[in-house]
Design a protein around this motif. Structure first.
Motif, PDB file in Angstrom:
ATOM      1  N   MET A   1      21.165   1.784  -9.809  1.00  0.00           N
ATOM      2  CA  MET A   1      22.168   0.706  -9.118  1.00  0.00           C
ATOM      3  C   MET A   1      23.517   1.041  -8.957  1.00  0.00           C
ATOM      4  SD  MET A   1      20.105  -1.302  -7.378  1.00  0.00           S
ATOM      5  CE  MET A   1      20.835  -2.958  -6.679  1.00  0.00           C
ATOM      6  N   ASP A   2      23.963   1.721 -10.191  1.00  0.00           N
ATOM      7  CA  ASP A   2      25.446   1.817 -10.493  1.00  0.00           C
ATOM      8  C   ASP A   2      25.707   3.429  -9.973  1.00  0.00           C
ATOM      9  OD1 ASP A   2      23.941   3.659 -12.525  1.00  0.00           O
ATOM     10  OD2 ASP A   2      24.924   2.568 -14.063  1.00  0.00           O
ATOM     11  N   GLY A   3      24.885   3.880  -9.372  1.00  0.00           N
ATOM     12  CA  GLY A   3      24.910   5.219  -8.588  1.00  0.00           C
ATOM     13  C   GLY A   3      24.991   6.456  -9.672  1.00  0.00           C
ATOM     14  N   THR A   4      24.561   6.175 -11.079  1.00  0.00           N
ATOM     15  CA  THR A   4      24.410   7.290 -11.865  1.00  0.00           C
ATOM     16  C   THR A   4      23.222   8.086 -11.817  1.00  0.00           C
ATOM     17  OG1 THR A   4      23.509   5.928 -13.361  1.00  0.00           O
ATOM     18  CG2 THR A   4      26.127   6.118 -13.394  1.00  0.00           C
ATOM     19  N   GLY A   5      22.210   7.562 -10.967  1.00  0.00           N
ATOM     20  CA  GLY A   5      20.830   8.452 -10.694  1.00  0.00           C
ATOM     21  C   GLY A   5      20.960   9.455 -10.108  1.00  0.00           C
ATOM     22  N   PHE A   6      19.982  10.274  -9.721  1.00  0.00           N
ATOM     23  CA  PHE A   6      19.827  11.562  -9.012  1.00  0.00           C
ATOM     24  C   PHE A   6      18.449  11.595  -7.983  1.00  0.00           C
ATOM     25  CE2 PHE A   6      17.365  12.101 -12.799  1.00  0.00           C
ATOM     26  CZ  PHE A   6      16.105  12.916 -12.345  1.00  0.00           C
ATOM     27  N   PRO A   7      18.357  12.238  -6.923  1.00  0.00           N
ATOM     28  CA  PRO A   7      19.306  13.251  -6.488  1.00  0.00           C
ATOM     29  C   PRO A   7      20.578  13.176  -5.922  1.00  0.00           C
ATOM     30  CG  PRO A   7      17.417  13.158  -5.280  1.00  0.00           C
ATOM     31  CD  PRO A   7      17.088  12.072  -6.002  1.00  0.00           C
ATOM     32  N   ALA A   8      20.428  12.085  -5.165  1.00  0.00           N
ATOM     33  CA  ALA A   8      21.395  11.716  -4.027  1.00  0.00           C
ATOM     34  C   ALA A   8      22.563  10.804  -4.750  1.00  0.00           C
ATOM     35  CB  ALA A   8      20.933  10.941  -3.016  1.00  0.00           C
ATOM     36  N   GLY A   9      22.720  10.201  -5.647  1.00  0.00           N
ATOM     37  CA  GLY A   9      23.567   9.451  -6.434  1.00  0.00           C
ATOM     38  C   GLY A   9      23.899   8.163  -5.612  1.00  0.00           C
ATOM     39  N   LEU A  10      22.673   7.637  -4.821  1.00  0.00           N
ATOM     40  CA  LEU A  10      23.025   6.370  -4.114  1.00  0.00           C
ATOM     41  C   LEU A  10      23.053   5.222  -4.971  1.00  0.00           C
ATOM     42  CD1 LEU A  10      19.699   6.624  -1.776  1.00  0.00           C
ATOM     43  CD2 LEU A  10      22.045   7.287  -1.201  1.00  0.00           C
ATOM     44  N   ARG A  11      23.669   4.006  -4.472  1.00  0.00           N
ATOM     45  CA  ARG A  11      24.270   2.919  -5.303  1.00  0.00           C
ATOM     46  C   ARG A  11      23.540   1.677  -4.638  1.00  0.00           C
ATOM     47  NH1 ARG A  11      28.753   2.297  -8.492  1.00  0.00           N
ATOM     48  NH2 ARG A  11      29.263   4.383  -8.174  1.00  0.00           N
ATOM     49  N   GLY A  12      23.257   0.844  -5.351  1.00  0.00           N
ATOM     50  CA  GLY A  12      22.849  -0.702  -4.939  1.00  0.00           C
ATOM     51  C   GLY A  12      21.533  -0.743  -3.768  1.00  0.00           C
ATOM     52  N   ASP A  13      21.877  -1.368  -2.659  1.00  0.00           N
ATOM     53  CA  ASP A  13      21.221  -1.509  -1.684  1.00  0.00           C
ATOM     54  C   ASP A  13      21.027  -0.294  -0.764  1.00  0.00           C
ATOM     55  OD1 ASP A  13      20.547  -4.091  -2.364  1.00  0.00           O
ATOM     56  OD2 ASP A  13      21.980  -5.145  -0.993  1.00  0.00           O
ATOM     57  N   ASP A  14      21.815   0.586  -1.026  1.00  0.00           N
ATOM     58  CA  ASP A  14      21.398   1.888  -0.339  1.00  0.00           C
ATOM     59  C   ASP A  14      20.087   2.739  -0.873  1.00  0.00           C
ATOM     60  OD1 ASP A  14      23.893   1.672   1.282  1.00  0.00           O
ATOM     61  OD2 ASP A  14      24.952   2.936  -0.117  1.00  0.00           O
ATOM     62  N   ILE A  15      19.914   2.078  -2.258  1.00  0.00           N
ATOM     63  CA  ILE A  15      18.624   2.732  -2.620  1.00  0.00           C
ATOM     64  C   ILE A  15      17.443   2.008  -1.998  1.00  0.00           C
ATOM     65  CG2 ILE A  15      17.226   3.150  -4.656  1.00  0.00           C
ATOM     66  CD1 ILE A  15      19.739   2.830  -6.280  1.00  0.00           C
ATOM     67  N   PRO A  16      16.383   2.814  -1.460  1.00  0.00           N
ATOM     68  CA  PRO A  16      15.325   1.942  -0.640  1.00  0.00           C
ATOM     69  C   PRO A  16      14.458   1.093  -1.575  1.00  0.00           C
ATOM     70  CG  PRO A  16      15.304   4.400  -0.235  1.00  0.00           C
ATOM     71  CD  PRO A  16      16.335   4.106  -1.281  1.00  0.00           C
ATOM     72  N   LEU A  17      14.138  -0.020  -1.453  1.00  0.00           N
ATOM     73  CA  LEU A  17      13.448  -1.029  -2.217  1.00  0.00           C
ATOM     74  C   LEU A  17      12.406  -0.342  -2.906  1.00  0.00           C
ATOM     75  CD1 LEU A  17      13.046  -3.700  -3.296  1.00  0.00           C
ATOM     76  CD2 LEU A  17      11.913  -4.813  -1.529  1.00  0.00           C
ATOM     77  N   PRO A  18      11.379   0.418  -2.094  1.00  0.00           N
ATOM     78  CA  PRO A  18      10.084   1.012  -3.013  1.00  0.00           C
ATOM     79  C   PRO A  18      10.699   2.003  -3.951  1.00  0.00           C
ATOM     80  CG  PRO A  18       9.760   1.228  -0.726  1.00  0.00           C
ATOM     81  CD  PRO A  18      11.150   0.622  -0.973  1.00  0.00           C
TER      82      PRO A  18
ATOM     83  N   GLN B   1       0.770  -1.232  -0.001  1.00  0.00           N
ATOM     84  CA  GLN B   1       0.119  -0.031   0.046  1.00  0.00           C
ATOM     85  C   GLN B   1       0.820   1.281   0.063  1.00  0.00           C
ATOM     86  OE1 GLN B   1      -2.228  -0.872   3.401  1.00  0.00           O
ATOM     87  NE2 GLN B   1      -3.947  -1.619   2.186  1.00  0.00           N
ATOM     88  N   ARG B   2       1.990   1.389   0.754  1.00  0.00           N
ATOM     89  CA  ARG B   2       2.877   2.553   0.788  1.00  0.00           C
ATOM     90  C   ARG B   2       3.581   2.579  -0.624  1.00  0.00           C
ATOM     91  NH1 ARG B   2       2.495   0.852   6.190  1.00  0.00           N
ATOM     92  NH2 ARG B   2       4.061  -0.990   5.790  1.00  0.00           N
ATOM     93  N   LEU B   3       4.028   1.391  -1.243  1.00  0.00           N
ATOM     94  CA  LEU B   3       4.706   1.458  -2.516  1.00  0.00           C
ATOM     95  C   LEU B   3       3.627   2.053  -3.544  1.00  0.00           C
ATOM     96  CD1 LEU B   3       6.676   0.551  -4.542  1.00  0.00           C
ATOM     97  CD2 LEU B   3       5.811  -1.552  -4.655  1.00  0.00           C
ATOM     98  N   HIS B   4       2.365   1.555  -3.419  1.00  0.00           N
ATOM     99  CA  HIS B   4       1.459   2.191  -4.447  1.00  0.00           C
ATOM    100  C   HIS B   4       1.207   3.737  -4.184  1.00  0.00           C
ATOM    101  CE1 HIS B   4      -2.320   1.401  -6.874  1.00  0.00           C
ATOM    102  NE2 HIS B   4      -2.802   2.561  -6.651  1.00  0.00           N
TER     103      HIS B   4
END
Length: 496
Positions: free
Chosen positions: A411-428, A350-353
């Motif tokens: 997953m490779d850290g090239t995204g934004f806004p924080a440049g998180l990588r892998g499992d540091d990115i929340p699953l939702p 539900q929170r994901l939705h």
């Protein structure tokens, strides 16, 4: 007005006003504060006032008067001072404090508990496995109270309604040693009892007596029958005879003075007939379960209303740009399908939705087109920051925010806004990222901007793999497409 309050002793909790009259303390019947402890003199001490000051004076007692563990002959009392006479401890309270100060709790000095007069009731059987405390006095373990404690703990922590009812039923069966158990809720509108949780230790057909259930619902009374075949109330019932129903516990689930369901427990073993103690604990568990189920139902209605509001908000935002109409709703359905395939609990789904519905809500604070001469990277990131600000102002959406804030992280850290990588990115956020890009590619991708074939998009996203997306999320996306659930509308906010 100043008072002297008994903190330990035969009259613990009693308080005496200190007026202009002298307060005498001792074993004498004429003493205003009677202390009958061994070693206390008949006329032991007295408390008196001089102006606004209060004093205690020892009356040449045999074993002495103590203030804050110091023996005194006469002493000016100050707020918080502790007076000990024999085994009785009293605290002097000024009485002049007002407001919040008067609500302070006065703690004792941390003396050891006497082992010969202390009993500890053991409730939590899991929290102290690694380092159980040193016992003080006698420890007792009451199974019924422990069961109710476990139910209360589950109600306070479980976020999924189906999981809650299953766990409560499991505890009820453990507490009563039942072979089969059911939790049935009354369906709104039809008034039918619908099974919401079922458990059985036996490989036999369900054994529920309509006669017993009907009586419990009609009269709102819990029923225990040691042998339903011999019970005059039910012996003639066809369901009792045909299903060979033996020992039964059936208790109403009640909330707001109305029955919302029943807890039904069955034991088929003659040597394990239910007892009156089993009836008591089953009834108490059913009442707790009824309140909890009603709360979850009310919460589901509120969530459904909230989702309608969120969809309205998102639709208003998408009306500004016809190219994006329906995008948030599709992404939310894709994300829910992926999450369901990954076996996320209903509460997390539900929170994901909600996060998926709101992932682009920040765009309502931007112009439809990037201003001339603007920075493209900053332009893309701005709607994420605006969305974070909007969602963070909605009370209770703390668990929704990460999916909105990080849905453009890779997953490779090239995204934004924080440049998180892998499992540091929340699953939702990892799930919404895949759902979002899948919808963008199938509706607006390609040279003409009219969308690419689904099969082509799936192949391309599968090839991209862990360099950009979460492998488990991509795998779930492919399975959802294969089994036909990817394009099904979400019904996550239907009532229990």
């Amino acid at each position: 007005m100043p008072i002297i309050r008994v903190k330990a002793g035969a009259e613990v909790g009693r308080a005496y006003d200190i007026t202009n009259e002298v307060l005498t303390i001792g074993r004498d019947p004429s003493a205003l504060i009677k202390v009958m402890d061994h070693g206390v003199s008949r006329q032991h001490a007295e408390i008196f006032k001089i102006g606004e000051m209060c004093f205690i004076r020892d009356l040449k007692s045999t074993n002495g008067t103590f203030v804050n563990d110091g023996k005194v002959s006469e002493e000016l009392l100050r707020a918080g001072d502790q007076v000990r006479i024999g085994n009785t401890v009293m605290t002097f309270e000024d009485g002049g404090e007002t407001g919040e100060e008067s609500k302070k709790v006065d703690f004792d000095q941390g003396r050891d508990l006497p082992a010969n007069s202390t009993i500890e009731l053991k409730l939590d059987r899991t929290a102290e496995k690694s380092s159980p405390p040193e016992r003080v006095g006698k420890e007792i373990d009451h199974r019924n109270l422990a069961a109710l404690y476990d139910v209360a703990r589950i109600i306070g922590t479980e976020k999924d309604s189906a999981g809650l009812l299953n766990k409560i039923l499991e505890l009820a069966m453990q507490a009563t040693n039942a072979d089969t158990g059911y939790m049935l809720l009354l369906e709104k509108g039809s008034g039918k009892l619908v099974p919401k949780a079922t458990m059985s230790k036996e490989k036999t057909e369900p054994k529920i007596s309509r006669t017993i259930v009907k009586r419990v619902v009609q009269h709102a009374r819990a029923i225990l029958t040691s042998d339903a075949m011999l019970d005059s109330r039910f012996a003639g019932s066809e369901s009792i005879v045909m299903k060979n129903i033996k020992s039964v516990l059936c208790a109403p689930m009640v909330a707001r003075d109305r029955i919302t369901g029943i807890l039904y427990l069955h034991s088929s073993k003659v040597a394990q007939e239910f007892s009156s103690e089993d009836l008591e604990v089953a009834t108490a568990i059913a009442l707790q379960g009824g309140i909890a189920a009603n709360s979850f139902q009310a919460a589901e209605v509120l969530r459904k209303t909230l989702v309608s509001f969120v969809k309205t908000l998102v639709s208003a935002s998408e009306m500004r740009d016809p190219r994006t109409q329906g995008h948030a709703d599709r992404v939310a359905n894709f994300a829910a399908a992926i999450g369901h395939q990954m076996k996320l609990p209903k509460g997390d789904l539900q929170r994901l939705h909600l996060a998926a519905l709101l992932h682009d809500v920040g765009k309502m604070g931007q112009p439809v087109e990037m201003p001339e001469g603007g920075n493209h990277a900053q332009w893309r990131a701005e709607h994420v920051h605006l969305g974070e600000k909007i969602v963070s102002t909605i009370e209770g959406f703390e668990d929704v925010l990460p999916g909105v804030k990080h849905h453009h992280e890779y997953m490779d850290g090239t995204g934004f806004p924080a440049g998180l990588r892998g499992d540091d990115i929340p699953l939702p956020a990892r799930i919404i990222c895949v759902a979002n890009e899948f919808d963008n590619a199938t509706t607006r991708g390609g040279l003409q901007g009219t969308g690419l074939p689904v099969k082509e998009v799936l192949i391309d996203m599968g090839r991209t793999g862990s360099g950009r997306y979460d492998d488990a999320v991509i795998q779930a996306l492919l399975v959802c497409h294969r089994n036909g659930t990817l394009f099904e509308p979400s019904n996550l906010f239907d009532n229990m």
